[in-house]
Write a protein that holds these residues in place. Structure first.
Motif, PDB file in Angstrom:
ATOM      1  N   VAL A 153       0.853  -1.185   0.000  1.00  0.00           N
ATOM      2  CA  VAL A 153       0.000   0.000   0.000  1.00  0.00           C
ATOM      3  C   VAL A 153       0.887   1.232   0.000  1.00  0.00           C
ATOM      4  CG1 VAL A 153      -2.032  -1.028   1.079  1.00  0.00           C
ATOM      5  CG2 VAL A 153      -0.229  -0.147   2.524  1.00  0.00           C
ATOM      6  N   ARG A 154       0.515   2.193  -0.857  1.00  0.00           N
ATOM      7  CA  ARG A 154       1.261   3.435  -0.980  1.00  0.00           C
ATOM      8  C   ARG A 154       0.596   4.501  -0.123  1.00  0.00           C
ATOM      9  NH1 ARG A 154       6.122   5.170  -2.316  1.00  0.00           N
ATOM     10  NH2 ARG A 154       6.141   3.704  -4.081  1.00  0.00           N
ATOM     11  N   GLU A 163       3.333  -8.301   3.106  1.00  0.00           N
ATOM     12  CA  GLU A 163       3.831  -9.657   3.301  1.00  0.00           C
ATOM     13  C   GLU A 163       5.059  -9.661   4.204  1.00  0.00           C
ATOM     14  OE1 GLU A 163       4.392 -11.344  -0.596  1.00  0.00           O
ATOM     15  OE2 GLU A 163       2.338 -12.115  -0.594  1.00  0.00           O
ATOM     16  N   ARG A 164       5.968  -8.741   3.962  1.00  0.00           N
ATOM     17  CA  ARG A 164       7.191  -8.672   4.763  1.00  0.00           C
ATOM     18  C   ARG A 164       7.025  -7.820   6.018  1.00  0.00           C
ATOM     19  NH1 ARG A 164      12.196  -8.043   0.434  1.00  0.00           N
ATOM     20  NH2 ARG A 164      11.685  -9.894  -0.814  1.00  0.00           N
ATOM     21  N   LEU A 165       5.906  -7.108   6.094  1.00  0.00           N
ATOM     22  CA  LEU A 165       5.645  -6.202   7.219  1.00  0.00           C
ATOM     23  C   LEU A 165       6.768  -5.175   7.353  1.00  0.00           C
ATOM     24  CD1 LEU A 165       4.232  -8.659   9.938  1.00  0.00           C
ATOM     25  CD2 LEU A 165       2.988  -7.332   8.217  1.00  0.00           C
ATOM     26  N   GLU A 166       7.137  -4.605   6.212  1.00  0.00           N
ATOM     27  CA  GLU A 166       8.223  -3.625   6.178  1.00  0.00           C
ATOM     28  C   GLU A 166       7.691  -2.295   5.660  1.00  0.00           C
ATOM     29  OE1 GLU A 166      11.881  -6.782   5.279  1.00  0.00           O
ATOM     30  OE2 GLU A 166      11.217  -5.395   3.712  1.00  0.00           O
ATOM     31  N   GLN A 174      11.880   2.155   7.695  1.00  0.00           N
ATOM     32  CA  GLN A 174      11.396   2.709   8.949  1.00  0.00           C
ATOM     33  C   GLN A 174      11.174   1.556   9.927  1.00  0.00           C
ATOM     34  OE1 GLN A 174      10.757   6.257   9.254  1.00  0.00           O
ATOM     35  NE2 GLN A 174      11.959   6.092   7.369  1.00  0.00           N
ATOM     36  N   ARG A 175      11.764   1.657  11.096  1.00  0.00           N
ATOM     37  CA  ARG A 175      11.656   0.562  12.053  1.00  0.00           C
ATOM     38  C   ARG A 175      10.243   0.496  12.619  1.00  0.00           C
ATOM     39  NH1 ARG A 175      11.672  -0.315  17.398  1.00  0.00           N
ATOM     40  NH2 ARG A 175      12.480  -2.318  18.144  1.00  0.00           N
ATOM     41  N   LEU A 176       9.645  -0.706  12.564  1.00  0.00           N
ATOM     42  CA  LEU A 176       8.339  -0.950  13.162  1.00  0.00           C
ATOM     43  C   LEU A 176       8.466  -2.002  14.246  1.00  0.00           C
ATOM     44  CD1 LEU A 176       6.025  -1.272  10.007  1.00  0.00           C
ATOM     45  CD2 LEU A 176       6.286   0.733  11.478  1.00  0.00           C
ATOM     46  N   GLN A 182       1.723  -5.270  12.843  1.00  0.00           N
ATOM     47  CA  GLN A 182       0.474  -6.012  12.773  1.00  0.00           C
ATOM     48  C   GLN A 182      -0.725  -5.065  12.708  1.00  0.00           C
ATOM     49  OE1 GLN A 182      -0.032  -9.159  12.226  1.00  0.00           O
ATOM     50  NE2 GLN A 182       2.130  -9.743  12.317  1.00  0.00           N
ATOM     51  N   LEU A 183      -0.654  -3.971  13.464  1.00  0.00           N
ATOM     52  CA  LEU A 183      -1.733  -2.986  13.438  1.00  0.00           C
ATOM     53  C   LEU A 183      -1.853  -2.373  12.048  1.00  0.00           C
ATOM     54  CD1 LEU A 183      -3.858  -1.201  14.815  1.00  0.00           C
ATOM     55  CD2 LEU A 183      -2.007   0.333  15.495  1.00  0.00           C
TER      56      LEU A 183
END
Length: 246
Positions: A153-154, A163-166, A174-176, A182-183
């Motif tokens: 998503v842009r 998929e990679r949650l990046e 950006q560190r998540l 998950q949110l």
């Protein structure tokens, strides 16, 4: 359905088909205890679940959100479930939304009336929640698989890989935290539709929803040019939060 019943699904016996993983269900029941037990059980089974205590609240939610199936009690004060089923079928936006009726009445006439109004299935109370899950799965199989959404998503100059949650911004990672990732994924899966704050909180140990608010604040700092006036991660007053990608 009793308190002990709501936990019987924790140790499933044998494989259970799961065509509804991630689907959004609306549970409508004026009995607070039954409604919350159903929400808890179905959420553990992988569904997103929103609750409504009466027909008027259900109507408002269905006008605002898209649901994959409605679990609807027939006997409610005011407008009953049969009338609400007719309303669901009469509206273009909800006419194809499956309806599973629940009732303490087991008469054949009631079942026939419910089905004639457009209900897809019918269960009498009390019931085993495992049977409810199987019936929901059967209905969702008949209605077909949930369309596969985008993998990314842009969000302006930010891009979230689901998929990679990046998350990257201007090409820079950006560190998540795991909870933030998950949110953001949950909101991205329902892009442009509000998600209830307490539904988001169900994935955390904090039943107050405050942890979700903290995570949203942190995410806005990583997503938004102006976190105090968010463009992409929006607050929907009285409901929760919504992600509005480009």
């Amino acid at each position: 359905m009793s308190a002990s019943d709501s936990h019987t699904g924790a140790g499933r016996s044998g494989p259970v088909a799961a065509p509804g993983e991630g689907r959004h269900l609306l549970v409508v029941d004026d009995d607070d205890r039954i409604r919350e037990l159903l929400k808890e059980y179905l959420a553990r089974e992988g569904f997103r679940v929103t609750g409504a205590a009466h027909a008027a609240a259900a109507r408002r939610l269905m006008e605002l959100l898209e649901f994959d199936l409605v679990v609807l009690d027939i006997m409610m004060p005011g407008e009953d479930g049969l009338s609400l089923t007719s309303w669901v079928r009469s509206k273009a936006a909800t006419s194809s939304t499956p309806v599973l009726l629940l009732t303490a009445r087991g008469d054949a006439d009631d079942r026939i009336e419910g089905l004639s109004r457009g209900a897809d299935d019918y269960m009498s109370k009390p019931f085993d929640p495992r049977e409810l899950r199987l019936r929901i799965d059967a209905i969702l199989r008949r209605t077909g698989p949930k369309p596969i959404g985008p993998k990314e998503v842009r969000l302006g100059d930010a891009l979230f890989d689901m998929e990679r949650l990046e998350l990257t911004r201007d090409g820079q990672p950006q560190r998540l935290t795991e909870a933030e990732a998950q949110l953001l994924k949950t909101l991205a899966q329902s892009a442009h539709a509000p998600v209830e704050r307490m539904q988001l909180a169900s994935d955390t140990a904090d039943i107050t929803g405050r942890a979700v608010d903290v995570q949203v604040t942190r995410l806005r700092r990583k997503l938004e040019k102006d976190p105090k006036n968010p463009r992409y991660l929006q607050t929907v007053r009285g409901v929760g939060y919504m992600l509005a990608p480009d």
